[in-house]
Design a protein around this motif. Sequence first.
Motif, short mmCIF file in Angstrom:
data_model
loop_
_atom_site.label_atom_id
_atom_site.label_comp_id
_atom_site.label_asym_id
_atom_site.label_seq_id
_atom_site.Cartn_x
_atom_site.Cartn_y
_atom_site.Cartn_z
N VAL A 59 0.85 -1.18 0.00
CA VAL A 59 0.00 0.00 0.00
C VAL A 59 0.89 1.24 0.00
N MET A 60 0.70 2.10 -1.00
CA MET A 60 1.39 3.39 -1.03
C MET A 60 0.51 4.37 -0.27
N LEU A 61 1.09 4.97 0.77
CA LEU A 61 0.34 5.85 1.66
C LEU A 61 0.83 7.28 1.52
N GLU A 111 8.14 13.89 0.92
CA GLU A 111 7.68 14.04 2.30
C GLU A 111 6.24 13.55 2.43
N GLY A 112 5.99 12.78 3.48
CA GLY A 112 4.65 12.29 3.75
C GLY A 112 4.26 11.04 3.00
N LYS A 113 5.17 10.47 2.21
CA LYS A 113 4.88 9.27 1.44
C LYS A 113 5.49 8.06 2.14
N ARG A 131 -7.61 8.61 9.16
CA ARG A 131 -7.78 10.07 9.09
C ARG A 131 -6.52 10.78 8.58
N TYR A 132 -5.40 10.10 8.56
CA TYR A 132 -4.14 10.71 8.12
C TYR A 132 -3.94 10.70 6.61
N TYR A 133 -4.70 9.88 5.89
CA TYR A 133 -4.43 9.65 4.46
C TYR A 133 -5.16 10.63 3.56
N GLU A 134 -4.40 11.15 2.58
CA GLU A 134 -4.99 11.97 1.53
C GLU A 134 -4.10 11.93 0.30
N PRO A 135 -4.55 11.27 -0.75
CA PRO A 135 -5.84 10.61 -0.92
C PRO A 135 -5.86 9.27 -0.18
N PHE A 136 -7.05 8.68 -0.12
CA PHE A 136 -7.16 7.38 0.54
C PHE A 136 -6.45 6.34 -0.32
N PRO A 137 -5.66 5.47 0.31
CA PRO A 137 -4.82 4.54 -0.46
C PRO A 137 -5.59 3.38 -1.10
N THR A 138 -4.95 2.85 -2.14
CA THR A 138 -5.42 1.63 -2.79
C THR A 138 -4.55 0.48 -2.31
N VAL A 139 -5.18 -0.58 -1.87
CA VAL A 139 -4.47 -1.77 -1.39
C VAL A 139 -4.35 -2.76 -2.54
#
Length: 98
Positions: free
Chosen positions: A6-8, A47-49, A81-89
Amino acid sequence: MILEAVMLHVKKGLEAEYEEAFRQASGLIRSMKGYCSHELQRCLEVEGKYLLIVTWETLEDHTDGFRRFPEYIQWKELLHRYYEPFPTVEHFEKVELN
């Protein structure tokens, strides 16, 4: 053995808070039937990935097991609540090369 990848993308400025919440959430996933291991990798260039890798004994251990237990609700409350966009599994299986 199934690999869940999952890429977050974590909302800007919440990375440290997210990592602490992930530490808390890790105990939930470790307790699940069919769980083998997991790791969270922080991207050096963006950053953030993050990359989440989880290994399961079977696909159903993740899709029908973990996602349908009360622990998943707690997992969602801690992390989603931390994810934007919501991840694809996505799920992968090893290709035998021999």
